[in-house]
Every structure is written in structure tokens, then in C-alpha cells.
Design a protein around this motif. Sequence first.
Motif, PDB file in Angstrom:
ATOM      1  N   VAL A  74       0.854  -1.185   0.000  1.00  0.00           N
ATOM      2  CA  VAL A  74       0.000   0.000   0.000  1.00  0.00           C
ATOM      3  C   VAL A  74       0.894   1.240   0.000  1.00  0.00           C
ATOM      4  CG1 VAL A  74      -1.919   1.177   1.121  1.00  0.00           C
ATOM      5  CG2 VAL A  74      -1.647  -1.300   1.424  1.00  0.00           C
ATOM      6  N   MET A  75       0.735   2.077  -1.015  1.00  0.00           N
ATOM      7  CA  MET A  75       1.546   3.280  -1.140  1.00  0.00           C
ATOM      8  C   MET A  75       0.776   4.515  -0.664  1.00  0.00           C
ATOM      9  SD  MET A  75       4.298   1.950  -2.276  1.00  0.00           S
ATOM     10  CE  MET A  75       5.128   3.530  -2.236  1.00  0.00           C
ATOM     11  N   ASN A  76       1.472   5.394   0.023  1.00  0.00           N
ATOM     12  CA  ASN A  76       0.899   6.648   0.502  1.00  0.00           C
ATOM     13  C   ASN A  76       0.956   7.672  -0.632  1.00  0.00           C
ATOM     14  OD1 ASN A  76       0.269   9.049   1.765  1.00  0.00           O
ATOM     15  ND2 ASN A  76       1.569   8.692   3.538  1.00  0.00           N
ATOM     16  N   ILE A  86       8.465   6.057  -5.456  1.00  0.00           N
ATOM     17  CA  ILE A  86       7.420   5.061  -5.208  1.00  0.00           C
ATOM     18  C   ILE A  86       7.988   3.656  -5.397  1.00  0.00           C
ATOM     19  CG2 ILE A  86       5.282   4.095  -6.154  1.00  0.00           C
ATOM     20  CD1 ILE A  86       4.394   7.029  -6.665  1.00  0.00           C
ATOM     21  N   ALA A  87       8.733   3.466  -6.479  1.00  0.00           N
ATOM     22  CA  ALA A  87       9.308   2.144  -6.754  1.00  0.00           C
ATOM     23  C   ALA A  87      10.250   1.720  -5.631  1.00  0.00           C
ATOM     24  CB  ALA A  87      10.036   2.154  -8.090  1.00  0.00           C
ATOM     25  N   SER A  88      11.097   2.633  -5.164  1.00  0.00           N
ATOM     26  CA  SER A  88      12.044   2.264  -4.104  1.00  0.00           C
ATOM     27  C   SER A  88      11.326   1.994  -2.785  1.00  0.00           C
ATOM     28  CB  SER A  88      13.131   3.326  -3.931  1.00  0.00           C
ATOM     29  OG  SER A  88      12.597   4.523  -3.417  1.00  0.00           O
ATOM     30  N   GLN A  89      10.293   2.750  -2.482  1.00  0.00           N
ATOM     31  CA  GLN A  89       9.550   2.531  -1.238  1.00  0.00           C
ATOM     32  C   GLN A  89       8.764   1.208  -1.282  1.00  0.00           C
ATOM     33  OE1 GLN A  89      10.086   4.762   1.524  1.00  0.00           O
ATOM     34  NE2 GLN A  89      11.659   5.107  -0.018  1.00  0.00           N
ATOM     35  N   GLU A 125      -3.208   1.812  -3.499  1.00  0.00           N
ATOM     36  CA  GLU A 125      -2.955   3.157  -2.976  1.00  0.00           C
ATOM     37  C   GLU A 125      -3.824   3.482  -1.770  1.00  0.00           C
ATOM     38  OE1 GLU A 125      -5.599   6.009  -5.803  1.00  0.00           O
ATOM     39  OE2 GLU A 125      -3.762   5.256  -6.706  1.00  0.00           O
ATOM     40  N   ALA A 126      -3.223   4.243  -0.856  1.00  0.00           N
ATOM     41  CA  ALA A 126      -3.932   4.876   0.253  1.00  0.00           C
ATOM     42  C   ALA A 126      -3.803   6.377   0.034  1.00  0.00           C
ATOM     43  CB  ALA A 126      -3.327   4.471   1.591  1.00  0.00           C
ATOM     44  N   LYS A 127      -4.826   7.130   0.428  1.00  0.00           N
ATOM     45  CA  LYS A 127      -4.848   8.568   0.133  1.00  0.00           C
ATOM     46  C   LYS A 127      -3.850   9.375   0.955  1.00  0.00           C
ATOM     47  CE  LYS A 127      -9.665   8.465  -1.212  1.00  0.00           C
ATOM     48  NZ  LYS A 127     -11.028   8.762  -0.825  1.00  0.00           N
ATOM     49  N   ASN A 128      -3.546   8.894   2.181  1.00  0.00           N
ATOM     50  CA  ASN A 128      -2.691   9.694   3.054  1.00  0.00           C
ATOM     51  C   ASN A 128      -2.145   8.849   4.208  1.00  0.00           C
ATOM     52  OD1 ASN A 128      -4.878   9.520   4.972  1.00  0.00           O
ATOM     53  ND2 ASN A 128      -5.852  11.215   3.892  1.00  0.00           N
ATOM     54  N   THR A 129      -1.367   9.477   5.065  1.00  0.00           N
ATOM     55  CA  THR A 129      -0.757   8.790   6.197  1.00  0.00           C
ATOM     56  C   THR A 129      -1.810   8.274   7.159  1.00  0.00           C
ATOM     57  OG1 THR A 129       1.210  10.184   5.989  1.00  0.00           O
ATOM     58  CG2 THR A 129       0.888   9.063   8.099  1.00  0.00           C
ATOM     59  N   PHE A 162       5.679   8.173   6.593  1.00  0.00           N
ATOM     60  CA  PHE A 162       5.132   6.824   6.435  1.00  0.00           C
ATOM     61  C   PHE A 162       4.778   6.667   4.957  1.00  0.00           C
ATOM     62  CE2 PHE A 162       1.781   3.796   8.566  1.00  0.00           C
ATOM     63  CZ  PHE A 162       2.333   2.708   7.887  1.00  0.00           C
ATOM     64  N   THR A 163       5.666   6.033   4.192  1.00  0.00           N
ATOM     65  CA  THR A 163       5.530   5.995   2.741  1.00  0.00           C
ATOM     66  C   THR A 163       4.796   4.762   2.221  1.00  0.00           C
ATOM     67  OG1 THR A 163       7.693   4.925   2.566  1.00  0.00           O
ATOM     68  CG2 THR A 163       7.621   7.354   2.352  1.00  0.00           C
TER      69      THR A 163
END
Length: 185
Positions: A74-76, A86-89, A125-129, A162-163
Motif C-alpha cells: 500500500v503506497m501513501n 514510489i518504486a524504491s519505497q 494506494e492509500a490517500k494519506n498517512t 510513512f511511505t
Amino acid sequence: METKEKLVKELMDMGFPKSLVLQIVDNAGDLPKDLIVEQLLTSNPFSGEPIPVVDDDGDQMWEDVTVAYKMVIVMNTGLNMGIGKIASQAAHAALGLYEVIKERADLSNDLSIWNENGSRKIVVEAKNTFDLVKLCSAGKLHNLPFFCVHDAGLTEVEPNSFTALAFFGSDDQLKPVTGKLRLLK
């Protein structure tokens, strides 16, 4: 045309499950290798049905892709990271969770099944932290193995941002926690 054994080995070295490779190669006849690879990429080893392809509009839900075990990353998206960041996280999340799973004896069989069937990873995806924190709490409540990524803040985001967050489990285990999240696009 390459010998069947050589082709099977080459496809397995590419990461495709042996049982699926054998099934498709046996049925392929004289099809060229690129068409065999395309068939492997669009096949679901558990149902024999093609894996649904996500349209550009992103309306496909990840839960429609069925495998025994998967990793959901899940990406922030609220941090507005660049594609490289994004790829590295996502990679940090996947590798961190893999290490967590390896250390748990109760997950060794699940890990083996996951590895043997393509090590499926899905990025949503998540919208935010705040949403990531809620997901993390839900994952803990459902006893899902997870790994949180907090960035050092050396490039694009503030220190300790928190990425990303990664979970591992079966479809039934993951669905209550991440089943309504959209694929990252």
C-alpha cells in the motif's frame, strides 16, 4: 523451435511456476516462445482462467485477481512521491515484509506456496498517512504479517514519513483489510 526441455527450463528461470509452464508448453504445439510467454503472463495457475487485465481507468479492483497467497503493498499517494521514489519505497516494503515472513516458522509453508506460484505482489494506494495508520491497525487486528516503511527523508519527503505498508496472506485474510483499495496507477 527450441527443445521442449530447454524451453521449460528457460520459462521456469523467468519465474513461472513449473506446473503452469508444463501445462502451457504441452498445449502450445509450434507456437513461438513470445506467444507462450504471453499466455503464461495472462494465466491464473489456480483456476485455468486468464487473470483480469486492468484497464487504464483503474476501475479493476485488486481483489478480482485470485491466487493462494499474495503480498499487498500500500503506497501513501498523499506524499506526491515521484515514480522512482514510489518504486524504491515499494521495494523496501516488499523486502522488509519478506524478511518478517522468513523469520516466522508458522508461515514457512505459506511462504513456500507463495514462492512456487509466482510470488504475487499487488500495489494499491492509500490517500494519506492517516489511511495507512488505519490499515496498519486493521492488519494487526486480523493478525496479518506486515511491514511499515518510514523514509529517512534524504530526497523527496520529510524524515520519518510513512511511505508504504505491506501485508501478506491469503485472499480471505487480506480482503477485510485491503480488499477495497484501488490499484496504484
